[in-house]
Design a protein around this motif. Structure first.
Motif, PDB file in Angstrom:
ATOM      1  N   PRO A  33       0.813  -1.228   0.000  1.00 52.47           N
ATOM      2  CA  PRO A  33       0.000   0.000   0.000  1.00 52.47           C
ATOM      3  C   PRO A  33       0.838   1.266   0.000  1.00 52.47           C
ATOM      4  CG  PRO A  33      -0.822  -1.569   1.629  1.00 52.47           C
ATOM      5  CD  PRO A  33       0.479  -2.105   1.151  1.00 52.47           C
ATOM      6  N   ASP A  34       1.992   1.249   0.672  1.00 52.91           N
ATOM      7  CA  ASP A  34       2.830   2.436   0.714  1.00 52.91           C
ATOM      8  C   ASP A  34       3.339   2.792  -0.683  1.00 52.91           C
ATOM      9  OD1 ASP A  34       4.601   4.344   2.547  1.00 52.91           O
ATOM     10  OD2 ASP A  34       5.903   3.525   0.984  1.00 52.91           O
ATOM     11  N   GLY A  35       3.723   1.785  -1.457  1.00 52.03           N
ATOM     12  CA  GLY A  35       4.186   2.037  -2.813  1.00 52.03           C
ATOM     13  C   GLY A  35       3.085   2.602  -3.683  1.00 52.03           C
ATOM     14  N   VAL A  36       1.879   2.059  -3.550  1.00 49.64           N
ATOM     15  CA  VAL A  36       0.739   2.563  -4.321  1.00 49.64           C
ATOM     16  C   VAL A  36       0.464   4.016  -3.966  1.00 49.64           C
ATOM     17  CG1 VAL A  36      -1.712   2.284  -4.808  1.00 49.64           C
ATOM     18  CG2 VAL A  36      -0.253   0.258  -4.528  1.00 49.64           C
ATOM     19  N   LYS A  37       0.506   4.329  -2.669  1.00 50.66           N
ATOM     20  CA  LYS A  37       0.253   5.701  -2.230  1.00 50.66           C
ATOM     21  C   LYS A  37       1.327   6.656  -2.751  1.00 50.66           C
ATOM     22  CE  LYS A  37      -0.674   8.538   1.871  1.00 50.66           C
ATOM     23  NZ  LYS A  37       0.194   9.654   1.391  1.00 50.66           N
ATOM     24  N   TYR A  38       2.575   6.208  -2.758  1.00 47.06           N
ATOM     25  CA  TYR A  38       3.673   7.058  -3.238  1.00 47.06           C
ATOM     26  C   TYR A  38       3.416   7.514  -4.670  1.00 47.06           C
ATOM     27  CZ  TYR A  38       8.339   8.255  -4.986  1.00 47.06           C
ATOM     28  OH  TYR A  38       9.407   8.881  -5.582  1.00 47.06           O
ATOM     29  N   TYR A  39       3.079   6.590  -5.537  1.00 46.14           N
ATOM     30  CA  TYR A  39       2.853   6.958  -6.937  1.00 46.14           C
ATOM     31  C   TYR A  39       1.525   7.695  -7.121  1.00 46.14           C
ATOM     32  CZ  TYR A  39       6.917   4.114  -7.855  1.00 46.14           C
ATOM     33  OH  TYR A  39       8.194   3.611  -7.852  1.00 46.14           O
ATOM     34  N   SER A  40       0.538   7.352  -6.309  1.00 49.88           N
ATOM     35  CA  SER A  40      -0.733   8.073  -6.374  1.00 49.88           C
ATOM     36  C   SER A  40      -0.537   9.539  -6.007  1.00 49.88           C
ATOM     37  CB  SER A  40      -1.753   7.418  -5.431  1.00 49.88           C
ATOM     38  OG  SER A  40      -2.994   8.089  -5.489  1.00 49.88           O
ATOM     39  N   ASP A  41       0.283   9.790  -4.978  1.00 50.58           N
ATOM     40  CA  ASP A  41       0.557  11.173  -4.572  1.00 50.58           C
ATOM     41  C   ASP A  41       1.296  11.928  -5.668  1.00 50.58           C
ATOM     42  OD1 ASP A  41      -0.660  10.698  -2.158  1.00 50.58           O
ATOM     43  OD2 ASP A  41       1.209  10.490  -1.013  1.00 50.58           O
ATOM     44  N   ILE A  42       2.268  11.272  -6.307  1.00 45.84           N
ATOM     45  CA  ILE A  42       2.997  11.914  -7.406  1.00 45.84           C
ATOM     46  C   ILE A  42       2.041  12.316  -8.519  1.00 45.84           C
ATOM     47  CG2 ILE A  42       4.620  11.486  -9.302  1.00 45.84           C
ATOM     48  CD1 ILE A  42       6.304   9.854  -7.370  1.00 45.84           C
ATOM     49  N   ILE A  43       1.198  11.382  -8.924  1.00 49.89           N
ATOM     50  CA  ILE A  43       0.263  11.643 -10.020  1.00 49.89           C
ATOM     51  C   ILE A  43      -0.690  12.778  -9.660  1.00 49.89           C
ATOM     52  CG2 ILE A  43      -1.667  10.646 -11.315  1.00 49.89           C
ATOM     53  CD1 ILE A  43      -0.083   7.931 -11.120  1.00 49.89           C
ATOM     54  N   ASP A  44      -1.223  12.745  -8.451  1.00 52.01           N
ATOM     55  CA  ASP A  44      -2.163  13.792  -8.025  1.00 52.01           C
ATOM     56  C   ASP A  44      -1.496  15.161  -7.990  1.00 52.01           C
ATOM     57  OD1 ASP A  44      -4.195  11.960  -7.780  1.00 52.01           O
ATOM     58  OD2 ASP A  44      -4.026  11.767  -5.596  1.00 52.01           O
ATOM     59  N   GLN A  45      -0.267  15.213  -7.501  1.00 56.05           N
ATOM     60  CA  GLN A  45       0.424  16.503  -7.416  1.00 56.05           C
ATOM     61  C   GLN A  45       0.787  17.032  -8.802  1.00 56.05           C
ATOM     62  OE1 GLN A  45       3.520  16.745  -4.284  1.00 56.05           O
ATOM     63  NE2 GLN A  45       2.604  14.886  -3.440  1.00 56.05           N
ATOM     64  N   LEU A  46       1.142  16.154  -9.701  1.00 57.44           N
ATOM     65  CA  LEU A  46       1.396  16.593 -11.066  1.00 57.44           C
ATOM     66  C   LEU A  46       0.140  17.188 -11.690  1.00 57.44           C
ATOM     67  CD1 LEU A  46       3.554  13.587 -12.373  1.00 57.44           C
ATOM     68  CD2 LEU A  46       4.377  15.918 -11.963  1.00 57.44           C
ATOM     69  N   LEU A  47      -0.961  16.450 -11.592  1.00 58.99           N
ATOM     70  CA  LEU A  47      -2.201  16.904 -12.214  1.00 58.99           C
ATOM     71  C   LEU A  47      -2.708  18.210 -11.603  1.00 58.99           C
ATOM     72  CD1 LEU A  47      -4.049  13.480 -12.620  1.00 58.99           C
ATOM     73  CD2 LEU A  47      -3.040  14.877 -14.438  1.00 58.99           C
ATOM     74  N   SER A  48      -2.525  18.359 -10.309  1.00 56.15           N
ATOM     75  CA  SER A  48      -2.988  19.589  -9.653  1.00 56.15           C
ATOM     76  C   SER A  48      -2.172  20.800 -10.111  1.00 56.15           C
ATOM     77  CB  SER A  48      -2.922  19.451  -8.132  1.00 56.15           C
ATOM     78  OG  SER A  48      -1.578  19.349  -7.693  1.00 56.15           O
ATOM     79  N   ASN A  49      -1.012  20.543 -10.691  1.00 55.78           N
ATOM     80  CA  ASN A  49      -0.185  21.620 -11.229  1.00 55.78           C
ATOM     81  C   ASN A  49      -0.161  21.615 -12.755  1.00 55.78           C
ATOM     82  OD1 ASN A  49       1.336  23.102  -8.907  1.00 55.78           O
ATOM     83  ND2 ASN A  49       1.303  20.937  -8.323  1.00 55.78           N
TER      84      ASN A  49
END
Length: 499
Positions: free
Chosen positions: A113-129
């Motif tokens: 789950p930690d690995g999934v969250k890491y990449y999910s956070d990256i994707i979300d932060q990219l899209l928000s910018n």
């Protein structure tokens, strides 16, 4: 009167410098890969990859005896990297997901789950910018447990890769619109399973590399068909690396044939089954390997053929071609009078460089911008002008913030790409610099610096510092035009600014 003057001045600039303006919908980005920047090699449930095992067990194989255990520490410092991406103004960020970070054993029954969250956070932060994520599913870091089953020489690994891809799609396909299955299959197979230089270090050229290649191509096609049938809300392709192979003497037919053979048997090995009209390996590749196999007392060809159904399944299995390109070679024939079985002998060419070409820190990379234009035109003619994203292009040096050689390299290659687009209508839709930051360059360790941002690897803080190339690239993206100041005869003014 003023408007008339401006019109004439604009025409003057276009005729003297060329039209250096990119289409409004052209995308600029930067590229990285997980093992080269993330670090955190065993953090929070991540499993071992073949590069963890290879670098830990074979330090002598790495030029500076280093590992990617910490690398650029992007696992802990992605927010700093995000700030740098925002400053650059890139349209997309190409990064890879570490298979063993999300599925530690490689199998779908054990999710981290930690690995999934890491990449999910990256994707979300990219899209928000407003930065599009371009996700590479496999950039060489196979889960170590799967290598114990034979790695990519085992056809069953393809089923596990499809499971992994399906898992990524289920988590991220509603957010990610650009997917790449494999980065540089030639390096995966030829360098990892043929020459033994890269992980997993298998030295069985001419046999294991061809077994690997069949598994990789079939795996790619299965993931593409899965994506189109089950998700189909974006684009999926594959990134293939190649130099341009120029005949050493264009007036010598043997050199011309050798250069074409090198293109077909090294780049075409991967591109022909996917992008050509008829699919399958290039005929020259099948014929040469079969004939040399029989001459070396094999009972048949060493190249595992595809069935008719497999040829059909692989053909057309990409929405775009990811192209990684760095340099050019001069090519002439070489029959290698030896009984050695190898892919090099199968291709049968000698690769050289022109000593007049400007050098880089890497002995294999010479600065030859016109090679990119020739390569793009060759691809257009060979594969009916596919959609292309240049997913890697970059310059290695010793480091330092005033990286004028990198600026000149990038300006020259970008200009060559634009020339192919404008004069030959090559269908290039995007371009990414390798790399966002100085990173761990596989068997070259930390000795080659490709980054727009400098990282002092003697400092455990891994502080990022912008080089001159940062503002060159930022300015180019902002105006969607190559600065005239970068062309031959004009000075390049160093400028280092940052937020």
């Amino acid at each position: 009167m003023i408007l008339l003057f401006l019109a004439f001045f604009s025409l003057f600039l276009q005729t003297t410098l060329g039209n250096n303006v990119f289409p409004d919908d052209f995308l600029f980005g930067v590229s990285t890969s997980a093992y080269q920047i993330e670090g955190g090699w065993n953090a929070n449930g991540k499993g071992e990859s073949i590069w963890d095992v290879f670098s830990h067990n074979n330090p002598d194989k790495i030029i500076d005896n280093s590992t990617g255990d910490v690398a650029a520490d992007s696992y802990h410092q992605f927010r700093e990297d995000l700030a740098n991406l925002i400053y650059l103004g890139v349209h997309f960020y190409r990064f890879s997901i570490s298979w063993p970070r999300v599925l530690p054993t490689g199998f779908i029954n054990h999710v981290n789950p930690d690995g999934v969250k890491y990449y999910s956070d990256i994707i979300d932060q990219l899209l928000s910018n407003k930065i599009e994520p371009m996700v590479t599913m496999y950039n060489w870091d196979l889960p170590a447990m799967l290598q114990e089953l034979g790695g990519w020489t085992n056809p069953n690994i393809g089923s596990y890769f499809v499971d992994y891809a399906d898992f990524l799609f289920s988590k991220f396909s509603h957010k990610v619109k650009y997917w790449i299955t494999f980065n540089e299959p030639g390096e995966i197979c030829e360098t990892g399973y043929g020459l033994g230089l890269n992980a997993p270090g298998i030295n069985m050229s001419g046999i294991a590399d061809y077994l690997c290649g069949k598994t990789v191509l079939l795996s790619h096609s299965k993931v593409y068909r899965l994506y189109k049938s089950k998700y189909n809300n974006g684009k999926l392709g594959i990134s293939i690396s190649t130099p341009w192979y120029e005949p050493k003497n264009k007036n010598v037919k043997a050199d011309v044939k050798a250069a074409e053979r090198a293109m077909q048997m090294e780049f075409g090995w991967w591109a022909h089954p996917i992008f050509s009209r008829h699919g399958d390996y290039p005929d020259i590749m099948k014929d040469r390997i079969k004939n040399l196999s029989l001459a070396n007392n094999f009972t048949g060809t060493r190249l595992p053929y595809f069935s008719k159904d497999e040829i059909k399944r692989i053909r057309g299995s990409a929405d775009f071609l990811g192209l990684n390109h760095y340099t050019t070679y001069l090519v002439s024939p070489n029959d290698y009078n030896t009984n050695l079985t190898s892919h090099v002998k199968d291709v049968g060419v000698k690769k050289e460089i022109d000593p007049k070409w400007p050098a880089s820190k890497a002995r294999w990379l010479k600065v030859v911008p016109w090679g990119l234009e020739k390569l793009l035109i060759w691809i257009k003619n060979e594969y009916n002008n596919p959609c292309i994203y240049i997913t890697e292009n970059g310059y290695p040096d010793d480091g330092g913030l005033l990286d004028m050689d990198r600026v000149r390299y990038l300006a020259g290659y970008i200009k060559s790409m634009l020339k192919a687009m404008q004069e030959s209508q090559v269908n290039v839709k995007g371009y990414a610099v390798w790399s966002l930051m100085d990173n761990w360059e596989w068997i070259d360790g930390f000795t080659l610096k490709f980054g727009l941002y400098q990282i002092d690897y003697d400092d455990c803080a891994r502080i990022r510092k912008p080089k001159s190339s940062v503002n060159f690239y930022r300015d180019l993206i902002h105006v969607m035009e190559i600065p005239a100041i970068c062309f031959e005869g004009a000075p390049v003014i160093p400028k280092i600014e940052h937020i």
